[in-house]
Design a protein around this motif. Structure first.
Motif, PDB file in Angstrom:
ATOM      1  N   ILE A  78       0.920  -1.057   0.371  1.00  0.00           N
ATOM      2  CA  ILE A  78      -0.217  -0.280   0.182  1.00  0.00           C
ATOM      3  C   ILE A  78       1.022   1.294   0.028  1.00  0.00           C
ATOM      4  CG2 ILE A  78      -0.386  -0.020   2.630  1.00  0.00           C
ATOM      5  CD1 ILE A  78      -3.704   0.909   1.550  1.00  0.00           C
ATOM      6  N   GLY A  79       2.217   0.947   1.038  1.00  0.00           N
ATOM      7  CA  GLY A  79       3.121   2.591   0.807  1.00  0.00           C
ATOM      8  C   GLY A  79       3.461   2.460  -0.977  1.00  0.00           C
ATOM      9  N   GLU A  80       4.014   3.731  -0.772  1.00  0.00           N
ATOM     10  CA  GLU A  80       4.726   4.537  -1.738  1.00  0.00           C
ATOM     11  C   GLU A  80       6.388   4.983  -1.593  1.00  0.00           C
ATOM     12  OE1 GLU A  80       6.195   8.692  -3.651  1.00  0.00           O
ATOM     13  OE2 GLU A  80       4.327   8.602  -2.347  1.00  0.00           O
ATOM     14  N   MET A  81       6.922   3.135  -3.315  1.00  0.00           N
ATOM     15  CA  MET A  81       8.019   2.821  -2.979  1.00  0.00           C
ATOM     16  C   MET A  81       9.249   4.544  -3.325  1.00  0.00           C
ATOM     17  SD  MET A  81       9.696   0.216  -2.140  1.00  0.00           S
ATOM     18  CE  MET A  81       9.531  -1.342  -2.335  1.00  0.00           C
ATOM     19  N   LYS A  82       9.888   4.622  -2.259  1.00  0.00           N
ATOM     20  CA  LYS A  82      11.180   5.179  -2.355  1.00  0.00           C
ATOM     21  C   LYS A  82      12.684   4.616  -3.070  1.00  0.00           C
ATOM     22  CE  LYS A  82       8.536   8.036  -0.440  1.00  0.00           C
ATOM     23  NZ  LYS A  82       7.951   8.818  -1.315  1.00  0.00           N
ATOM     24  N   VAL A  83      12.701   5.569  -3.989  1.00  0.00           N
ATOM     25  CA  VAL A  83      13.755   5.433  -5.390  1.00  0.00           C
ATOM     26  C   VAL A  83      15.306   6.368  -4.215  1.00  0.00           C
ATOM     27  CG1 VAL A  83      12.646   4.509  -6.905  1.00  0.00           C
ATOM     28  CG2 VAL A  83      12.955   7.340  -6.748  1.00  0.00           C
ATOM     29  N   GLY A  84      16.133   6.059  -4.864  1.00  0.00           N
ATOM     30  CA  GLY A  84      17.860   7.019  -4.949  1.00  0.00           C
ATOM     31  C   GLY A  84      17.797   6.081  -3.040  1.00  0.00           C
ATOM     32  N   ASP A  85      18.065   7.067  -2.631  1.00  0.00           N
ATOM     33  CA  ASP A  85      19.215   7.270  -1.076  1.00  0.00           C
ATOM     34  C   ASP A  85      18.039   6.133  -0.869  1.00  0.00           C
ATOM     35  OD1 ASP A  85      21.096   8.378  -1.809  1.00  0.00           O
ATOM     36  OD2 ASP A  85      20.694  10.718  -0.716  1.00  0.00           O
ATOM     37  N   LEU A  86      16.833   6.253  -0.256  1.00  0.00           N
ATOM     38  CA  LEU A  86      16.048   5.125  -0.007  1.00  0.00           C
ATOM     39  C   LEU A  86      15.199   4.545  -0.490  1.00  0.00           C
ATOM     40  CD1 LEU A  86      13.962   8.635   1.530  1.00  0.00           C
ATOM     41  CD2 LEU A  86      15.431   7.240   2.532  1.00  0.00           C
ATOM     42  N   ALA A  87      16.070   3.768  -1.610  1.00  0.00           N
ATOM     43  CA  ALA A  87      15.424   2.488  -1.841  1.00  0.00           C
ATOM     44  C   ALA A  87      15.164   0.926  -0.730  1.00  0.00           C
ATOM     45  CB  ALA A  87      16.356   2.373  -3.397  1.00  0.00           C
ATOM     46  N   GLY A  88      13.956   0.773  -1.637  1.00  0.00           N
ATOM     47  CA  GLY A  88      13.784  -0.541  -0.212  1.00  0.00           C
ATOM     48  C   GLY A  88      13.150  -0.077   0.489  1.00  0.00           C
ATOM     49  N   ILE A  89      12.523   1.318   0.832  1.00  0.00           N
ATOM     50  CA  ILE A  89      12.014   1.808   1.619  1.00  0.00           C
ATOM     51  C   ILE A  89      10.408   2.280   1.115  1.00  0.00           C
ATOM     52  CG2 ILE A  89      11.252   3.438   3.484  1.00  0.00           C
ATOM     53  CD1 ILE A  89      14.428   3.510   4.046  1.00  0.00           C
ATOM     54  N   GLN A  90       9.695   2.341   1.855  1.00  0.00           N
ATOM     55  CA  GLN A  90       8.224   2.319   2.075  1.00  0.00           C
ATOM     56  C   GLN A  90       7.429   3.883   2.728  1.00  0.00           C
ATOM     57  OE1 GLN A  90       6.792  -2.159   1.297  1.00  0.00           O
ATOM     58  NE2 GLN A  90       5.537  -1.005  -0.813  1.00  0.00           N
ATOM     59  N   VAL A  91       6.654   4.301   2.053  1.00  0.00           N
ATOM     60  CA  VAL A  91       5.852   5.221   2.882  1.00  0.00           C
ATOM     61  C   VAL A  91       4.879   4.793   2.666  1.00  0.00           C
ATOM     62  CG1 VAL A  91       5.823   7.670   3.256  1.00  0.00           C
ATOM     63  CG2 VAL A  91       8.615   7.005   2.924  1.00  0.00           C
ATOM     64  N   PHE A  92       3.524   5.162   3.857  1.00  0.00           N
ATOM     65  CA  PHE A  92       2.102   4.953   4.045  1.00  0.00           C
ATOM     66  C   PHE A  92       2.217   6.286   4.566  1.00  0.00           C
ATOM     67  CE2 PHE A  92      -1.633   3.919   5.958  1.00  0.00           C
ATOM     68  CZ  PHE A  92      -2.304   3.902   5.322  1.00  0.00           C
ATOM     69  N   LYS A  93       1.457   7.296   3.991  1.00  0.00           N
ATOM     70  CA  LYS A  93       0.516   8.242   4.266  1.00  0.00           C
ATOM     71  C   LYS A  93      -0.425   8.594   4.812  1.00  0.00           C
ATOM     72  CE  LYS A  93       3.267  11.083   0.760  1.00  0.00           C
ATOM     73  NZ  LYS A  93       3.682  11.683  -0.231  1.00  0.00           N
ATOM     74  N   TYR A  94      -1.384   8.970   6.268  1.00  0.00           N
ATOM     75  CA  TYR A  94      -2.686   8.602   6.301  1.00  0.00           C
ATOM     76  C   TYR A  94      -2.403  10.264   7.244  1.00  0.00           C
ATOM     77  CZ  TYR A  94      -0.818   7.783  11.299  1.00  0.00           C
ATOM     78  OH  TYR A  94      -0.151   7.660  12.635  1.00  0.00           O
ATOM     79  N   LYS A  95      -4.407  10.413   7.939  1.00  0.00           N
ATOM     80  CA  LYS A  95      -3.722  11.642   8.419  1.00  0.00           C
ATOM     81  C   LYS A  95      -4.487  11.213   9.305  1.00  0.00           C
ATOM     82  CE  LYS A  95      -4.528  15.153   4.383  1.00  0.00           C
ATOM     83  NZ  LYS A  95      -5.355  16.821   4.508  1.00  0.00           N
ATOM     84  N   PHE A  96      -3.794  12.369  10.276  1.00  0.00           N
ATOM     85  CA  PHE A  96      -4.650  12.268  12.012  1.00  0.00           C
ATOM     86  C   PHE A  96      -5.534  13.774  12.407  1.00  0.00           C
ATOM     87  CE2 PHE A  96      -4.441  13.454  16.825  1.00  0.00           C
ATOM     88  CZ  PHE A  96      -5.480  12.389  17.019  1.00  0.00           C
ATOM     89  N   LYS A  97      -6.508  13.652  12.308  1.00  0.00           N
ATOM     90  CA  LYS A  97      -7.582  15.369  12.105  1.00  0.00           C
ATOM     91  C   LYS A  97      -6.803  16.216  10.658  1.00  0.00           C
ATOM     92  CE  LYS A  97      -7.119  15.477  17.104  1.00  0.00           C
ATOM     93  NZ  LYS A  97      -7.333  16.147  18.350  1.00  0.00           N
ATOM     94  N   THR A  98      -6.436  16.839  10.716  1.00  0.00           N
ATOM     95  CA  THR A  98      -5.788  18.079  10.146  1.00  0.00           C
ATOM     96  C   THR A  98      -4.262  17.217   9.370  1.00  0.00           C
ATOM     97  OG1 THR A  98      -6.066  19.889  11.194  1.00  0.00           O
ATOM     98  CG2 THR A  98      -7.621  19.654  10.283  1.00  0.00           C
ATOM     99  N   GLN A  99      -3.623  16.793  10.471  1.00  0.00           N
ATOM    100  CA  GLN A  99      -2.284  16.611  10.331  1.00  0.00           C
ATOM    101  C   GLN A  99      -2.234  15.712   9.235  1.00  0.00           C
ATOM    102  OE1 GLN A  99       0.097  19.173  11.331  1.00  0.00           O
ATOM    103  NE2 GLN A  99       1.942  17.793   9.710  1.00  0.00           N
TER     104      GLN A  99
END
Length: 90
Positions: A37-58
């Motif tokens: 479900i997370g976005e796969m990163k490239v370059g220096d952060l290859a192999g790491i995925q980032v998932f974005k979610y909101k808490f209240k408005t942040q």
């Protein structure tokens, strides 16, 4: 599936309020249900995925690494967008 936490992740979670922890738990459960479900990163952060979610408005970002062979999910970093990727590179 095994879920592990880095020490940095564990320290940041300790500082969260109860309602923030509940939102984080929901995000982690979504990742466990579908690790791609997370976005796969490239370059220096290859192999790491980032998932974005909101808490209240942040908007919060949750960095993790998933190893399909071992069914291992490692939670690396959690925080707001400000300086998130800079800290993740360290």
């Amino acid at each position: 599936m095994n879920v592990k936490q880095t020490n940095i992740f564990r320290r940041r979670v300790k500082k969260l309020q109860k309602t923030e922890k509940i939102a984080l738990d929901k995000a982690v459960n979504e990742i466990v249900a579908n690790p791609a479900i997370g976005e796969m990163k490239v370059g220096d952060l290859a192999g790491i995925q980032v998932f974005k979610y909101k808490f209240k408005t942040q908007l919060f970002l949750l960095a993790y690494e998933y190893v399909d062979d071992e069914l291992l999910l490692t939670l690396i970093e959690h925080g707001t967008h400000e300086n998130f990727y800079r800290d993740l590179k360290r």
